[in-house]
Design a protein around this motif. Sequence first.
Motif, short mmCIF file in Angstrom:
data_model
loop_
_atom_site.label_atom_id
_atom_site.label_comp_id
_atom_site.label_asym_id
_atom_site.label_seq_id
_atom_site.Cartn_x
_atom_site.Cartn_y
_atom_site.Cartn_z
N ASN A 116 0.83 -1.20 0.00
CA ASN A 116 0.00 0.00 0.00
C ASN A 116 0.87 1.26 0.00
OD1 ASN A 116 -2.43 1.61 0.31
ND2 ASN A 116 -1.77 1.92 2.42
N MET A 117 1.98 1.23 0.76
CA MET A 117 2.89 2.37 0.76
C MET A 117 3.49 2.58 -0.63
SD MET A 117 6.41 3.16 2.89
CE MET A 117 5.79 2.57 4.45
N LEU A 118 3.83 1.48 -1.30
CA LEU A 118 4.37 1.59 -2.66
C LEU A 118 3.33 2.19 -3.60
CD1 LEU A 118 6.51 1.01 -4.80
CD2 LEU A 118 5.66 -1.35 -4.92
N GLY A 119 2.08 1.70 -3.50
CA GLY A 119 1.02 2.28 -4.33
C GLY A 119 0.80 3.74 -4.01
N GLY A 120 0.91 4.10 -2.72
CA GLY A 120 0.76 5.50 -2.33
C GLY A 120 1.86 6.38 -2.90
N ALA A 121 3.08 5.83 -2.98
CA ALA A 121 4.20 6.60 -3.55
C ALA A 121 3.94 6.88 -5.03
CB ALA A 121 5.51 5.85 -3.36
N TRP A 122 3.48 5.85 -5.76
CA TRP A 122 3.13 6.05 -7.17
C TRP A 122 1.99 7.07 -7.31
CZ3 TRP A 122 6.20 5.13 -10.93
CH2 TRP A 122 7.04 4.02 -10.96
N LEU A 123 1.01 6.99 -6.43
CA LEU A 123 -0.12 7.93 -6.45
C LEU A 123 0.37 9.35 -6.24
CD1 LEU A 123 -3.08 8.89 -6.17
CD2 LEU A 123 -3.04 8.03 -3.81
N ASN A 124 1.18 9.57 -5.21
CA ASN A 124 1.69 10.92 -4.94
C ASN A 124 2.59 11.43 -6.06
OD1 ASN A 124 0.31 10.87 -2.54
ND2 ASN A 124 2.08 10.33 -1.30
N ARG A 125 3.35 10.51 -6.65
CA ARG A 125 4.20 10.89 -7.79
C ARG A 125 3.33 11.37 -8.95
NH1 ARG A 125 6.97 8.88 -12.38
NH2 ARG A 125 9.23 9.28 -12.35
N GLY A 126 2.24 10.64 -9.20
CA GLY A 126 1.34 11.04 -10.28
C GLY A 126 0.69 12.39 -10.01
N CYS A 127 0.26 12.62 -8.76
CA CYS A 127 -0.34 13.91 -8.42
C CYS A 127 0.67 15.05 -8.57
CB CYS A 127 -0.87 13.86 -6.99
SG CYS A 127 -2.27 12.74 -6.76
N THR A 128 1.92 14.78 -8.26
CA THR A 128 2.96 15.81 -8.39
C THR A 128 3.18 16.16 -9.86
OG1 THR A 128 4.02 14.93 -6.41
CG2 THR A 128 5.31 16.43 -7.76
N PHE A 129 3.25 15.15 -10.73
CA PHE A 129 3.42 15.42 -12.15
C PHE A 129 2.19 16.13 -12.73
CE2 PHE A 129 7.06 12.44 -12.44
CZ PHE A 129 7.89 13.24 -13.21
N HIS A 130 1.03 15.86 -12.18
CA HIS A 130 -0.17 16.59 -12.62
C HIS A 130 0.00 18.07 -12.34
CE1 HIS A 130 -4.85 17.04 -12.36
NE2 HIS A 130 -4.35 17.58 -13.46
N ARG A 131 0.56 18.40 -11.18
CA ARG A 131 0.77 19.81 -10.85
C ARG A 131 1.89 20.42 -11.68
NH1 ARG A 131 1.10 20.81 -4.58
NH2 ARG A 131 1.47 22.90 -5.41
N GLU A 158 -9.29 -6.49 0.65
CA GLU A 158 -8.95 -6.95 1.99
C GLU A 158 -8.17 -5.93 2.81
OE1 GLU A 158 -4.97 -9.52 1.32
OE2 GLU A 158 -6.73 -10.31 0.27
N HIS A 159 -7.83 -4.80 2.22
CA HIS A 159 -6.98 -3.81 2.90
C HIS A 159 -7.59 -2.44 2.69
CE1 HIS A 159 -3.25 -1.52 3.83
NE2 HIS A 159 -2.95 -2.57 4.57
N ASP A 160 -8.29 -1.92 3.70
CA ASP A 160 -9.06 -0.69 3.54
C ASP A 160 -8.20 0.51 3.15
OD1 ASP A 160 -11.92 0.25 3.83
OD2 ASP A 160 -10.92 1.71 5.13
N PRO A 161 -7.00 0.71 3.76
CA PRO A 161 -6.18 1.84 3.32
C PRO A 161 -5.80 1.75 1.85
CG PRO A 161 -5.42 1.02 5.44
CD PRO A 161 -6.41 0.03 4.94
N ALA A 162 -5.55 0.54 1.33
CA ALA A 162 -5.24 0.38 -0.09
C ALA A 162 -6.46 0.69 -0.94
CB ALA A 162 -4.74 -1.04 -0.36
N CYS A 163 -7.64 0.30 -0.45
CA CYS A 163 -8.87 0.62 -1.17
C CYS A 163 -9.06 2.13 -1.27
CB CYS A 163 -10.06 -0.04 -0.46
SG CYS A 163 -11.62 0.12 -1.34
N ARG A 164 -8.76 2.84 -0.20
CA ARG A 164 -8.87 4.30 -0.23
C ARG A 164 -7.85 4.91 -1.21
NH1 ARG A 164 -11.30 8.17 2.61
NH2 ARG A 164 -12.36 6.59 3.87
N ASN A 165 -6.62 4.42 -1.16
CA ASN A 165 -5.62 4.93 -2.10
C ASN A 165 -6.01 4.62 -3.55
OD1 ASN A 165 -3.77 6.29 -0.51
ND2 ASN A 165 -2.49 4.49 -0.14
N LEU A 166 -6.60 3.44 -3.77
CA LEU A 166 -7.05 3.08 -5.12
C LEU A 166 -8.14 4.03 -5.59
CD1 LEU A 166 -6.90 1.14 -7.53
CD2 LEU A 166 -8.55 -0.34 -6.33
N THR A 167 -9.04 4.39 -4.68
CA THR A 167 -10.09 5.37 -5.01
C THR A 167 -9.47 6.69 -5.45
OG1 THR A 167 -11.62 4.37 -3.42
CG2 THR A 167 -12.08 6.62 -4.09
N PHE A 168 -8.47 7.15 -4.68
CA PHE A 168 -7.81 8.41 -5.03
C PHE A 168 -7.05 8.30 -6.34
CE2 PHE A 168 -7.55 9.38 -0.22
CZ PHE A 168 -8.83 9.90 -0.24
#
Length: 321
Positions: A116-131, A158-168
Amino acid sequence: LAHCERALESIRQTGDFLDIGDLPVRLQLARGHLYEALGMGNEALQSYQAAINGWQELDQKTPGRFAVELAGVWMNCGNVLRKWGAAPVLTEAVRAYDRCVTLLTGWTEKTNDHRNMLGGAWLNRGCTFHRIGGEAGLAEAVRSLDEAITTLQPLADEHDPACRNLTFAWTNRGLVCLDRGDAASAVQAQERALAVSERLAVLLASERAGMTLNLAQARLVAADEAGALTAFHSVLASTSGSAESDPMAADSAVQTRHALAMILLRRLETSADADAETRIELVAEVGDHVEDGLALIRRWEGRSGWFRESGVRLYELGAWL
């Protein structure tokens, strides 16, 4: 924060005589979290860098042992840098997320929390490039968000924090696609975000309203006015009980009122041949949305500055009417 400072000072005075492992490093990390929460970015980064230096020094004695801890601090650094917003700093944020991704990718004993942390890093990286923006930046944002989705998708059930990150991740993919002029993909992404969010253990009404607003705006750009209207009215329904107490819900409601007023105005412009009664009803409906939106802004006056841009648009529209 004061307790952290005193503990660090005690360690500086007596640390040579104590076997306290990585306690000083964890105190620096806690200090960074506190500075970040207080909005003191420079101080937070200094503390995070001290934590990185400490764990790197310990890692030399037991290579790889502190890879996950280092990845987490690099994520913290990226998050602080991303808040600052200037282009050179955003580039530094990307480098921090890259270090996090590299460390977690090489970690062979991944738990769901690590994935989930790895997915979150990719998510934040994507949001940064969007900006960062631009054609290359938006393309890299999509690539990063796709990596986040691929990483998080298997965990979501099975992992609610990952589900939230996937939503974002789906939500932000939709926003990037809209900025790239790909409205169809934006609609699909926002629909996926809402579908994934159904699996979350807790979803605030304001969060659902924000995602539904994103879907409505994407549908409007995709020339699906009927679908957009359905989504806009869903936003108003979901914020009716929370818009006066939750600024996120209020902001979604205000933006929706403005969007509905503009849709009705476009109908008014194309109904020159309609009878006077129909046109008067359209003007009245536009006025209702403007007045309801402005009334909500006035109730929040002095409590939040979130609505300044939306408020200006509604006041201009009201003046024009």
